[in-house]
Design a protein around this motif. Structure first.
Motif, PDB file in Angstrom:
ATOM      1  N   GLY A 162       0.881  -1.152   0.082  1.00 37.52           N
ATOM      2  CA  GLY A 162       0.054  -0.027  -0.042  1.00 37.52           C
ATOM      3  C   GLY A 162       0.801   1.179  -0.015  1.00 37.52           C
ATOM      4  N   THR A 177      -0.924   3.814  -2.446  1.00 34.45           N
ATOM      5  CA  THR A 177      -1.929   4.074  -2.117  1.00 34.45           C
ATOM      6  C   THR A 177      -1.975   5.248  -0.742  1.00 34.45           C
ATOM      7  OG1 THR A 177      -3.401   1.900  -2.397  1.00 34.45           O
ATOM      8  CG2 THR A 177      -4.045   3.330  -0.766  1.00 34.45           C
ATOM      9  N   THR A 178      -0.982   4.773   0.095  1.00 33.28           N
ATOM     10  CA  THR A 178      -0.597   5.870   1.085  1.00 33.28           C
ATOM     11  C   THR A 178      -0.008   7.042   0.576  1.00 33.28           C
ATOM     12  OG1 THR A 178      -0.001   3.990   2.581  1.00 33.28           O
ATOM     13  CG2 THR A 178       0.539   6.178   3.349  1.00 33.28           C
ATOM     14  N   ASN A 197      -2.952   9.105  -1.584  1.00 34.24           N
ATOM     15  CA  ASN A 197      -3.985   9.604  -0.697  1.00 34.24           C
ATOM     16  C   ASN A 197      -3.632  10.710   0.211  1.00 34.24           C
ATOM     17  OD1 ASN A 197      -6.911   8.236  -0.574  1.00 34.24           O
ATOM     18  ND2 ASN A 197      -5.451   6.622  -1.158  1.00 34.24           N
ATOM     19  N   TRP A 225      -0.869   7.323 -11.522  1.00 31.55           N
ATOM     20  CA  TRP A 225      -2.070   7.957 -10.895  1.00 31.55           C
ATOM     21  C   TRP A 225      -2.279   9.602 -11.191  1.00 31.55           C
ATOM     22  CZ3 TRP A 225      -1.770  11.877  -7.097  1.00 31.55           C
ATOM     23  CH2 TRP A 225      -3.173  12.322  -6.091  1.00 31.55           C
ATOM     24  N   THR A 231      -1.683  -1.413   7.387  1.00 30.61           N
ATOM     25  CA  THR A 231      -2.581  -1.466   6.064  1.00 30.61           C
ATOM     26  C   THR A 231      -3.179  -2.813   5.803  1.00 30.61           C
ATOM     27  OG1 THR A 231      -0.877  -1.868   4.324  1.00 30.61           O
ATOM     28  CG2 THR A 231      -1.134   0.284   5.089  1.00 30.61           C
ATOM     29  N   GLN A 232      -4.138  -2.353   4.803  1.00 35.39           N
ATOM     30  CA  GLN A 232      -5.089  -3.688   4.360  1.00 35.39           C
ATOM     31  C   GLN A 232      -5.297  -4.788   5.545  1.00 35.39           C
ATOM     32  OE1 GLN A 232      -3.102  -5.264   0.762  1.00 35.39           O
ATOM     33  NE2 GLN A 232      -1.968  -3.200   0.482  1.00 35.39           N
ATOM     34  N   ASN A 274      -5.407   1.140   8.033  1.00 38.26           N
ATOM     35  CA  ASN A 274      -5.842   1.201   6.548  1.00 38.26           C
ATOM     36  C   ASN A 274      -6.564  -0.227   6.352  1.00 38.26           C
ATOM     37  OD1 ASN A 274      -5.643  -0.002   3.918  1.00 38.26           O
ATOM     38  ND2 ASN A 274      -5.038   2.055   3.278  1.00 38.26           N
ATOM     39  N   TYR A 331     -10.176   2.028  -2.299  1.00 39.10           N
ATOM     40  CA  TYR A 331      -8.835   2.587  -2.455  1.00 39.10           C
ATOM     41  C   TYR A 331      -8.508   2.263  -3.854  1.00 39.10           C
ATOM     42  CZ  TYR A 331      -8.266   3.485   2.558  1.00 39.10           C
ATOM     43  OH  TYR A 331      -8.227   3.941   3.623  1.00 39.10           O
ATOM     44  N   SER A 332      -8.894   1.281  -4.238  1.00 36.37           N
ATOM     45  CA  SER A 332      -8.267   0.829  -5.791  1.00 36.37           C
ATOM     46  C   SER A 332      -9.179   1.421  -6.667  1.00 36.37           C
ATOM     47  CB  SER A 332      -8.511  -0.665  -6.102  1.00 36.37           C
ATOM     48  OG  SER A 332      -9.839  -1.121  -5.567  1.00 36.37           O
ATOM     49  N   TYR A 344      -7.877   5.295  -6.967  1.00 33.80           N
ATOM     50  CA  TYR A 344      -6.623   4.881  -7.811  1.00 33.80           C
ATOM     51  C   TYR A 344      -6.677   5.119  -9.208  1.00 33.80           C
ATOM     52  CZ  TYR A 344      -2.363   3.485  -9.938  1.00 33.80           C
ATOM     53  OH  TYR A 344      -1.120   3.407 -10.614  1.00 33.80           O
ATOM     54  N   SER A 398      -8.230  10.688  -4.615  1.00 35.13           N
ATOM     55  CA  SER A 398      -7.871  10.083  -3.400  1.00 35.13           C
ATOM     56  C   SER A 398      -9.571   9.419  -2.947  1.00 35.13           C
ATOM     57  CB  SER A 398      -7.554  11.078  -2.223  1.00 35.13           C
ATOM     58  OG  SER A 398      -7.804  10.628  -0.824  1.00 35.13           O
TER      59      SER A 398
END
Length: 227
Positions: free
Chosen positions: A13, A16-17, A20, A46, A154-155, A186, A192-193, A196, A201
């Motif tokens: 992640g 993602t982190t 965002n 992104w 995360t996740q 998270n 999240y996906s 992305y 965000s």
């Protein structure tokens, strides 16, 4: 501020982190340079997706994307980005590299995202060793302050019967004198996906992302405001 997002393990992640938090800063009205030093260039992608979403973006800050993978003098480039935009978020690859080690020497803080499983916890320990080596160089040779180190879990499974989060926190308790284990986490959410793929965000999605948005806001508040 130069904030590095890194772990030697892939799929935890990092992008993602990074994306965002970048969007969060932009939505406060501040400018951000998002520097990608990963060969996958997911943060660059992104940024490309984001260019087509101008009708959904209300952030007032200026965003610039920098593809620094394989470039020389990364630390110099990162400093130049900070001089121009004040804030730099650095997305590093899931492996040890020259770029990652350079970033360790010039960043102000590092977030190490990790999933709550044994393999990722062990991998995070290896990254912490690299950070410790970098801090020795920073303090003794470069006369810099040591990196501020944050572990971000995360996740996390949304099934409350799974004890993975508690197990990971117990495992990381032994490094709390070196790294701050963030209270914010998270969870494993499709939002999240989805964000992305749109260049957004989760805090910018208008539907189906309220819980994920709360997680990002909580992370940012803890990092930047100490809440």
């Amino acid at each position: 501020m130069k904030l590095l997002i890194a772990n030697s393990k892939g799929g935890v992640g990092k992008t993602t982190t990074a994306t965002n938090l970048t969007a969060y800063i932009l939505n406060t009205g501040e400018n951000v340079g998002l520097a990608d030093i990963d060969h996958n260039k997911n943060s660059v992608k992104w940024g490309n997706y984001r260019e087509s979403q101008t009708d959904q973006i209300t952030a007032k800050g200026t965003l610039k994307i920098f593809d620094l993978f394989g470039k020389s003098e990364i630390s110099k480039s990162i400093q130049e980005i900070e001089n121009e935009l004040s804030n730099v978020v650095i997305d590093s690859g899931g492996y040890d590299s020259t770029g990652f080690r350079e970033a360790l020497l010039c960043a102000d803080a590092i977030i190490v995202p990790t999933r709550p499983n044994q393999a990722d916890v062990e991998s995070t320990g290896e990254v912490l060793e690299l950070i410790e080596e970098a801090n020795t160089i920073r303090v003794n040779e470069l006369e810099l302050d040591p990196l501020k180190v944050y572990i971000y879990i995360t996740q996390v499974p949304t099934n409350t019967k799974i004890t993975a989060l508690d197990d990971a926190r117990k495992a990381f308790a032994q490094v709390e004198d070196f790294a701050t284990v963030l209270k914010s986490v998270n969870y494993d959410r499709i939002a999240y996906s989805r964000a992305y793929g749109m260049g957004l965000s989760v805090i910018e999605l208008t539907m189906g992302a309220s819980k994920a948005a709360e997680e990002v806001n909580a992370l940012a508040q803890e990092l930047f405001n100490g809440e």
